[in-house]
Write a protein that holds these residues in place. Structure first.
Motif, PDB file in Angstrom:
ATOM      1  N   ILE A 115       0.830  -1.202   0.000  1.00 44.00           N
ATOM      2  CA  ILE A 115       0.000   0.000   0.000  1.00 44.00           C
ATOM      3  C   ILE A 115       0.866   1.254   0.000  1.00 44.00           C
ATOM      4  CG2 ILE A 115      -1.624   1.333   1.413  1.00 44.00           C
ATOM      5  CD1 ILE A 115      -2.877  -1.404   2.216  1.00 44.00           C
ATOM      6  N   GLU A 116       1.975   1.217   0.717  1.00 43.96           N
ATOM      7  CA  GLU A 116       2.885   2.366   0.745  1.00 43.96           C
ATOM      8  C   GLU A 116       3.397   2.705  -0.646  1.00 43.96           C
ATOM      9  OE1 GLU A 116       6.081   1.629   3.426  1.00 43.96           O
ATOM     10  OE2 GLU A 116       4.792   1.458   5.200  1.00 43.96           O
ATOM     11  N   VAL A 117       3.596   1.694  -1.476  1.00 45.29           N
ATOM     12  CA  VAL A 117       4.182   1.881  -2.800  1.00 45.29           C
ATOM     13  C   VAL A 117       3.135   2.087  -3.880  1.00 45.29           C
ATOM     14  CG1 VAL A 117       5.620   0.773  -4.567  1.00 45.29           C
ATOM     15  CG2 VAL A 117       6.201   0.522  -2.154  1.00 45.29           C
ATOM     16  N   MET A 118       1.996   1.385  -3.767  1.00 43.66           N
ATOM     17  CA  MET A 118       1.018   1.347  -4.855  1.00 43.66           C
ATOM     18  C   MET A 118      -0.320   1.998  -4.533  1.00 43.66           C
ATOM     19  SD  MET A 118       1.510  -2.604  -6.088  1.00 43.66           S
ATOM     20  CE  MET A 118       3.073  -3.451  -5.876  1.00 43.66           C
ATOM     21  N   GLY A 119      -0.553   2.306  -3.286  1.00 43.34           N
ATOM     22  CA  GLY A 119      -1.857   2.839  -2.914  1.00 43.34           C
ATOM     23  C   GLY A 119      -2.832   1.762  -2.483  1.00 43.34           C
TER      24      GLY A 119
END
Length: 390
Positions: A115-119
């Protein structure tokens, strides 16, 4: 047990590691009878995928014999032969109910990292970084299969491993690539990359009604496989300017459907943008090398479709989005919803519509794996697809 493990960029070893154990009631353990090296494994080997840790067991194309089942598992029994999808899916969440299995909401136990990288987080993947679950992979003598009450498929009696192993990934991936291209009867389909996924995209395009298939690469044995097994017209991008050649072949209109089977580590020779991409990667100021995607956008006919099964990892530079918008292109992409295709593609193998083993060039043991990773990466010894027999 023996397993192929990642120890840093370019450093793959055959190690002795602990055998897997049942962790959840729905798990099974399989004795791996066949596993393969995938093109996307090279992104791990080459250090482009973040959150890898030294000692991680690699591999996401595996099959074998069930040797243990969890207490709550009822789908398989000891002795069954199964093929394991590379991505994990629970079968019950919002996305699984929509058959978007590679987007499963439950199977990535490290979803917060993604989630931190891709949402948002995609599904968990076997043997493919801690951002995608930190699951041990199947280039090993044994494999724990989570969510096994939903994922794997039983192999019919009498079928050889080589006929069905690629249901784990590259056959469904090539099929979904062609499906996402929205091929209509008689369409001209251009496919960049004649590695294993590209070969199955070629086969799938024909089965979906393509009128012409044009395959693009520069490795002689891959182009030859595309010509012979794939019945494709071929372009060697080291000899021609691909855009100009495609315009000439299509009367200036461009291919109706374009498929990027290359992804992040495009080998585009001496083109200016490719040289710049490689320099950025070497200096750690860029990750992906999207020459093929740029070329597909310029080449695709107006109103056409671009399908992207090739794996991209980070931020892409200098993408001609204005051209894509003004040409009215449609883009479809994503990790494969493997579970959706297992039964129908197995039936195609059973019916004799395709024998997926045509793509295999090397059989080997796990001990041979580290050297064959290098041969596959460097496109040496005619290496297109490696199958290992633990």
């Amino acid at each position: 047990m023996k397993a192929l493990c990642w120890h840093g960029k370019g450093d793959i070893r055959c190690d002795t590691v602990d055998d897997p154990t049942i962790e959840h009631d729905s798990d099974i353990i399989i004795k791996v009878t066949s596993c393969a090296i995938c093109g996307s494994d090279l992104h791990l080997m080459n250090g482009y995928m973040p959150t890898m840790e030294s000692g991680d067991v690699l591999g996401h194309e595996s099959m074998g014999e069930v040797v243990e089942v969890g207490k709550g598992h009822s789908k398989f029994k000891v002795g069954d032969r199964v093929v394991v999808p590379f991505n994990l899916a629970c079968g019950e969440c919002y996305f699984c109910k929509k058959q978007l299995f590679s987007l499963c909401d439950r199977s990535n136990r490290n979803a917060s990292k993604a989630i931190e990288v891709m949402g948002h987080s995609p599904s968990g993947l076997l043997g493919y970084s801690h951002m995608l679950g930190g699951y041990a992979g199947g280039q090993a003598e044994f494999l724990r299969v989570p969510y096994a009450d939903f994922g794997p498929i039983k192999v019919p009696d009498g079928m050889a491993d080589d006929q069905v192993l690629f249901l784990s990934d590259i056959f469904p991936t090539g099929w979904m690539a062609a499906e996402n291209a929205e091929i209509e009867d008689g369409d001209t389909v251009a496919i960049w990359g004649c590695g294993p996924v590209g070969q199955f995209a070629i086969q799938s395009a024909w089965m979906m009604g393509a009128g012409r298939v044009i395959a693009i690469d520069r490795v002689p044995e891959r182009l030859e496989m595309a010509r012979t097994h794939g019945r494709a017209e071929t372009l060697d991008f080291s000899d021609v300017k691909v855009y100009d050649a495609l315009m000439e072949m299509t009367g200036g209109r461009g291919p109706d459907r374009c498929i990027d089977c290359v992804g992040t580590e495009s080998d585009a020779g001496a083109s200016a943008d490719a040289i710049l991409d490689k320099a950025k990667a070497a200096l750690h100021i860029g990750t992906d090398r999207p020459h093929v995607l740029r070329e597909a956008i310029f080449s695709c006919r107006k109103g056409g479709t671009i399908s992207v099964p090739g794996v991209y990892i980070g931020m892409l530079d200098h993408i001609p989005f204005g051209a894509a918008m003004n040409k009215g292109l449609t883009f479809k992409m994503g990790q494969t919803h493997t579970h959706r295709y297992l039964e129908p593609l197995l039936q195609k193998v059973v019916d004799g519509d395709i024998d997926p083993s045509f793509v295999i060039t090397h059989h080997a043991s796990l001990e041979d794996g580290p050297d064959l990773y290098k041969s596959f990466r460097d496109k040496e010894d005619g290496c297109i697809k490696v199958v290992m027999k633990p």
